[in-house]
Design a protein around this motif. Structure first.
Motif, PDB file in Angstrom:
ATOM      1  N   MET A 102       3.491  73.899  55.933  1.00  0.00           N
ATOM      2  CA  MET A 102       4.293  72.672  55.978  1.00  0.00           C
ATOM      3  C   MET A 102       3.790  71.779  57.101  1.00  0.00           C
ATOM      4  SD  MET A 102       8.437  72.337  56.339  1.00  0.00           S
ATOM      5  CE  MET A 102       9.224  70.745  56.251  1.00  0.00           C
ATOM      6  N   ASN A 103       3.670  70.479  56.833  1.00  0.00           N
ATOM      7  CA  ASN A 103       3.179  69.539  57.828  1.00  0.00           C
ATOM      8  C   ASN A 103       4.339  68.788  58.475  1.00  0.00           C
ATOM      9  OD1 ASN A 103       0.430  70.134  57.325  1.00  0.00           O
ATOM     10  ND2 ASN A 103       0.435  68.731  55.577  1.00  0.00           N
ATOM     11  N   HIS A 104       4.241  68.571  59.768  1.00  0.00           N
ATOM     12  CA  HIS A 104       5.276  67.877  60.534  1.00  0.00           C
ATOM     13  C   HIS A 104       4.626  66.720  61.288  1.00  0.00           C
ATOM     14  CE1 HIS A 104       8.005  71.415  60.102  1.00  0.00           C
ATOM     15  NE2 HIS A 104       6.856  72.062  60.112  1.00  0.00           N
ATOM     16  N   TYR A 105       5.383  65.619  61.398  1.00  0.00           N
ATOM     17  CA  TYR A 105       4.856  64.436  62.081  1.00  0.00           C
ATOM     18  C   TYR A 105       5.951  63.813  62.950  1.00  0.00           C
ATOM     19  CZ  TYR A 105       1.428  64.770  58.285  1.00  0.00           C
ATOM     20  OH  TYR A 105       0.487  65.227  57.398  1.00  0.00           O
ATOM     21  N   LEU A 106       5.522  63.168  63.998  1.00  0.00           N
ATOM     22  CA  LEU A 106       6.373  62.246  64.742  1.00  0.00           C
ATOM     23  C   LEU A 106       5.445  61.316  65.515  1.00  0.00           C
ATOM     24  CD1 LEU A 106       6.236  63.207  67.935  1.00  0.00           C
ATOM     25  CD2 LEU A 106       8.033  64.768  67.269  1.00  0.00           C
ATOM     26  N   ALA A 107       6.011  60.254  66.045  1.00  0.00           N
ATOM     27  CA  ALA A 107       5.232  59.341  66.886  1.00  0.00           C
ATOM     28  C   ALA A 107       5.878  59.275  68.256  1.00  0.00           C
ATOM     29  CB  ALA A 107       5.159  57.951  66.259  1.00  0.00           C
ATOM     30  N   ARG A 108       5.070  58.975  69.240  1.00  0.00           N
ATOM     31  CA  ARG A 108       5.597  58.805  70.593  1.00  0.00           C
ATOM     32  C   ARG A 108       5.042  57.511  71.180  1.00  0.00           C
ATOM     33  NH1 ARG A 108       2.004  63.282  74.044  1.00  0.00           N
ATOM     34  NH2 ARG A 108       0.040  62.107  73.947  1.00  0.00           N
ATOM     35  N   GLN A 109       5.880  56.826  71.947  1.00  0.00           N
ATOM     36  CA  GLN A 109       5.461  55.613  72.638  1.00  0.00           C
ATOM     37  C   GLN A 109       5.817  55.755  74.111  1.00  0.00           C
ATOM     38  OE1 GLN A 109       7.350  51.885  71.514  1.00  0.00           O
ATOM     39  NE2 GLN A 109       5.486  50.735  71.988  1.00  0.00           N
ATOM     40  N   PRO A 110       4.856  55.468  74.996  1.00  0.00           N
ATOM     41  CA  PRO A 110       5.114  55.702  76.421  1.00  0.00           C
ATOM     42  C   PRO A 110       6.075  54.691  77.039  1.00  0.00           C
ATOM     43  CG  PRO A 110       2.974  54.642  76.119  1.00  0.00           C
ATOM     44  CD  PRO A 110       3.494  54.976  74.743  1.00  0.00           C
ATOM     45  N   ILE A 111       6.795  55.167  78.041  1.00  0.00           N
ATOM     46  CA  ILE A 111       7.596  54.332  78.929  1.00  0.00           C
ATOM     47  C   ILE A 111       7.001  54.520  80.319  1.00  0.00           C
ATOM     48  CG2 ILE A 111       9.893  53.960  79.926  1.00  0.00           C
ATOM     49  CD1 ILE A 111      11.017  55.128  77.274  1.00  0.00           C
ATOM     50  N   VAL A 112       6.666  53.427  80.988  1.00  0.00           N
ATOM     51  CA  VAL A 112       5.931  53.509  82.249  1.00  0.00           C
ATOM     52  C   VAL A 112       6.737  52.919  83.394  1.00  0.00           C
ATOM     53  CG1 VAL A 112       3.746  53.329  80.973  1.00  0.00           C
ATOM     54  CG2 VAL A 112       4.735  51.281  82.004  1.00  0.00           C
ATOM     55  N   ASP A 113       6.321  53.275  84.622  1.00  0.00           N
ATOM     56  CA  ASP A 113       6.966  52.708  85.802  1.00  0.00           C
ATOM     57  C   ASP A 113       6.155  51.519  86.317  1.00  0.00           C
ATOM     58  OD1 ASP A 113       4.772  53.763  87.170  1.00  0.00           O
ATOM     59  OD2 ASP A 113       5.911  55.392  88.095  1.00  0.00           O
ATOM     60  N   ARG A 114       6.540  51.003  87.461  1.00  0.00           N
ATOM     61  CA  ARG A 114       5.892  49.800  88.005  1.00  0.00           C
ATOM     62  C   ARG A 114       4.439  50.042  88.391  1.00  0.00           C
ATOM     63  NH1 ARG A 114       9.691  45.726  89.515  1.00  0.00           N
ATOM     64  NH2 ARG A 114       8.225  44.871  91.047  1.00  0.00           N
ATOM     65  N   ASN A 115       4.065  51.309  88.549  1.00  0.00           N
ATOM     66  CA  ASN A 115       2.678  51.642  88.871  1.00  0.00           C
ATOM     67  C   ASN A 115       1.861  51.989  87.632  1.00  0.00           C
ATOM     68  OD1 ASN A 115       2.989  51.412  91.754  1.00  0.00           O
ATOM     69  ND2 ASN A 115       4.113  53.353  91.700  1.00  0.00           N
ATOM     70  N   GLY A 116       2.468  51.882  86.452  1.00  0.00           N
ATOM     71  CA  GLY A 116       1.761  52.176  85.222  1.00  0.00           C
ATOM     72  C   GLY A 116       1.731  53.637  84.853  1.00  0.00           C
ATOM     73  N   HIS A 117       2.474  54.473  85.583  1.00  0.00           N
ATOM     74  CA  HIS A 117       2.518  55.898  85.278  1.00  0.00           C
ATOM     75  C   HIS A 117       3.536  56.170  84.172  1.00  0.00           C
ATOM     76  CE1 HIS A 117       1.263  56.323  89.744  1.00  0.00           C
ATOM     77  NE2 HIS A 117       0.185  56.307  88.964  1.00  0.00           N
ATOM     78  N   VAL A 118       3.162  57.005  83.219  1.00  0.00           N
ATOM     79  CA  VAL A 118       4.080  57.375  82.141  1.00  0.00           C
ATOM     80  C   VAL A 118       5.171  58.270  82.702  1.00  0.00           C
ATOM     81  CG1 VAL A 118       4.326  58.521  79.906  1.00  0.00           C
ATOM     82  CG2 VAL A 118       2.266  57.187  80.397  1.00  0.00           C
ATOM     83  N   ILE A 119       6.416  57.871  82.515  1.00  0.00           N
ATOM     84  CA  ILE A 119       7.551  58.658  83.043  1.00  0.00           C
ATOM     85  C   ILE A 119       8.396  59.269  81.929  1.00  0.00           C
ATOM     86  CG2 ILE A 119       7.621  57.465  85.271  1.00  0.00           C
ATOM     87  CD1 ILE A 119      10.247  56.626  82.669  1.00  0.00           C
ATOM     88  N   ALA A 120       8.170  58.811  80.686  1.00  0.00           N
ATOM     89  CA  ALA A 120       8.924  59.327  79.538  1.00  0.00           C
ATOM     90  C   ALA A 120       8.251  58.819  78.272  1.00  0.00           C
ATOM     91  CB  ALA A 120      10.377  58.879  79.592  1.00  0.00           C
ATOM     92  N   TYR A 121       8.697  59.363  77.136  1.00  0.00           N
ATOM     93  CA  TYR A 121       8.234  58.884  75.826  1.00  0.00           C
ATOM     94  C   TYR A 121       9.454  58.644  74.941  1.00  0.00           C
ATOM     95  CZ  TYR A 121       3.408  60.339  76.814  1.00  0.00           C
ATOM     96  OH  TYR A 121       2.151  60.475  77.354  1.00  0.00           O
ATOM     97  N   GLU A 122       9.371  57.612  74.112  1.00  0.00           N
ATOM     98  CA  GLU A 122      10.325  57.498  73.016  1.00  0.00           C
ATOM     99  C   GLU A 122       9.708  58.167  71.797  1.00  0.00           C
ATOM    100  OE1 GLU A 122      12.953  54.402  70.294  1.00  0.00           O
ATOM    101  OE2 GLU A 122      11.816  53.624  72.008  1.00  0.00           O
ATOM    102  N   LEU A 123      10.480  59.034  71.142  1.00  0.00           N
ATOM    103  CA  LEU A 123      10.003  59.732  69.954  1.00  0.00           C
ATOM    104  C   LEU A 123      10.536  59.033  68.712  1.00  0.00           C
ATOM    105  CD1 LEU A 123      10.420  63.473  71.024  1.00  0.00           C
ATOM    106  CD2 LEU A 123       8.541  61.881  71.482  1.00  0.00           C
ATOM    107  N   LEU A 124       9.664  58.880  67.717  1.00  0.00           N
ATOM    108  CA  LEU A 124       9.982  58.114  66.520  1.00  0.00           C
ATOM    109  C   LEU A 124       9.674  58.913  65.262  1.00  0.00           C
ATOM    110  CD1 LEU A 124       8.171  54.928  67.819  1.00  0.00           C
ATOM    111  CD2 LEU A 124      10.646  55.242  67.765  1.00  0.00           C
ATOM    112  N   TYR A 125      10.469  58.712  64.241  1.00  0.00           N
ATOM    113  CA  TYR A 125      10.284  59.427  62.979  1.00  0.00           C
ATOM    114  C   TYR A 125       9.027  58.947  62.253  1.00  0.00           C
ATOM    115  CZ  TYR A 125      10.962  60.682  58.079  1.00  0.00           C
ATOM    116  OH  TYR A 125      10.785  61.155  56.809  1.00  0.00           O
ATOM    117  N   ARG A 126       8.249  59.909  61.778  1.00  0.00           N
ATOM    118  CA  ARG A 126       7.134  59.660  60.876  1.00  0.00           C
ATOM    119  C   ARG A 126       7.090  60.821  59.886  1.00  0.00           C
ATOM    120  NH1 ARG A 126       7.715  55.600  63.222  1.00  0.00           N
ATOM    121  NH2 ARG A 126       6.180  54.290  64.313  1.00  0.00           N
ATOM    122  N   ASN A 127       6.610  60.547  58.671  1.00  0.00           N
ATOM    123  CA  ASN A 127       6.489  61.643  57.695  1.00  0.00           C
ATOM    124  C   ASN A 127       5.087  61.765  57.127  1.00  0.00           C
ATOM    125  OD1 ASN A 127       6.365  59.454  55.997  1.00  0.00           O
ATOM    126  ND2 ASN A 127       7.868  60.237  54.521  1.00  0.00           N
TER     127      ASN A 127
END
Length: 215
Positions: free
Chosen positions: A1-26
Motif C-alpha cells: 500500500m502506498n502512502h503520501y503526504l506533503a509538508r511545507q516549512p515554517i521558518v523563523d526570522r533567521n530562515g531556520h525551519v522550526i516546524a512543518y505544515e502537513l498536507l493531504y496528498r494521495n
C-alpha cells in the motif's frame, strides 16, 4: 500500500525551519484532491505518525495539521499523543461554545492550538475566547489588508505567536519582518514537498489494522 503526504516549512526570522505544515496528498501529484476532509486529516495523521514517523516526516520538529470541526469535537478517536502536534483550526470552521469547550479540553490535555487566518471583525474591542485558547495565529498575507491588520492587532494584544502565511515575495517578507512577525510560511520559503512510503497492512487479533513500513 502506498502512502503520501506533503509538508511545507515554517521558518523563523533567521530562515531556520522550526516546524512543518502537513498536507493531504494521495499520489505523487502535488495537489489536494480529498473529497472527505475528515478522512483527509485522519490519513495525514496515520501516515505521519504510524507509517513514516515524525523522525522522517519532520526530523522530529513540530507539525501543524488542519483539523475539521467533527474531529475536534470527537477528539477521543485520534489516538495521537500531544507533544509535537499543533492542531490547526481552519478559518472555515464555525466557532461556538461546543467547539470552544473541545479546544479547551485539548489544550488542557497538552495539545497546542493554531488558528489559521482567524477572520476577526474590526469592531472587536476585547479578546475573543477563541483567541485566548490559541498558541499560534496565522495571518494570510494574500487576504485584504484591513483583515490582516485586525487579526495582527488581536494577536499582539493577546500575546500570541504570529505566523505570516502565504508569503510569496521579498516585499511581503520584509513587510512581515517590519511588523514584528517571528515565523513565516509561503512559496517564498518553499512549496509543499510530497513524501511517500509503502507499507503492508496487517490485522492484529482480527481487529486492529496496522501498517508495517516496507524498506
Amino acid at each position: 500500500m502506498n502512502h503520501y503526504l506533503a509538508r511545507q516549512p515554517i521558518v523563523d526570522r533567521n530562515g531556520h525551519v522550526i516546524a512543518y505544515e502537513l498536507l493531504y496528498r494521495n499520489s505523487e501529484e502535488n495537489v489536494y484532491t480529498a473529497q472527505d476532509p475528515n478522512n483527509a486529516t485522519r490519513q495525514v495523521l496515520e501516515t505521519a505518525y504510524h507509517v513514516m514517523g515524525l523522525d522522517v516526516v519532520s526530523q522530529n520538529l513540530p507539525v501543524f495539521v488542519n483539523f475539521t470541526r467533527d474531529l475536534l469535537i470527537q477528539h477521543q478517536q485520534w489516538n495521537i499523543a500531544p507533544g509535537q502536534l499543533i492542531i490547526e483550526v481552519v478559518e472555515t470552521i464555525e466557532f461556538d461554545q461546543e467547539l470552544l469547550k473541545a479546544l479547551k479540553h485539548l489544550k488542557k490535555a497538552g495539545y497546542q492550538i493554531g488558528l489559521d487566518d482567524f477572520n476577526c471583525n474590526l469592531s472587536v474591542a476585547g479578546i475573543p475566547e477563541i483567541i485566548r485558547v490559541a498558541d499560534f495565529i496565522k495571518i494570510d498575507f494574500q487576504a485584504p489588508f484591513d483583515r490582516q491588520k485586525c487579526t495582527e492587532q488581536l494577536a499582539k494584544r493577546s500575546g500570541k505567536r504570529m505566523i505570516a502565511e502565504k508569503i510569496e515575495t521579498l516585499e511581503e517578507y520584509k513587510r512581515a519582518l517590519d511588523s514584528g512577525y517571528a515565523y513565516f510560511q509561503g512559496y517564498f520559503f518553499g512549496k509543499p514537498e510530497v513524501l511517500s512510503a509503502s507499507s503492508t497492512p496487517m490485522l492484529i487479533d482480527d481487529q486492529i489494522l496496522v501498517h508495517v513500513p516496507r524498506s
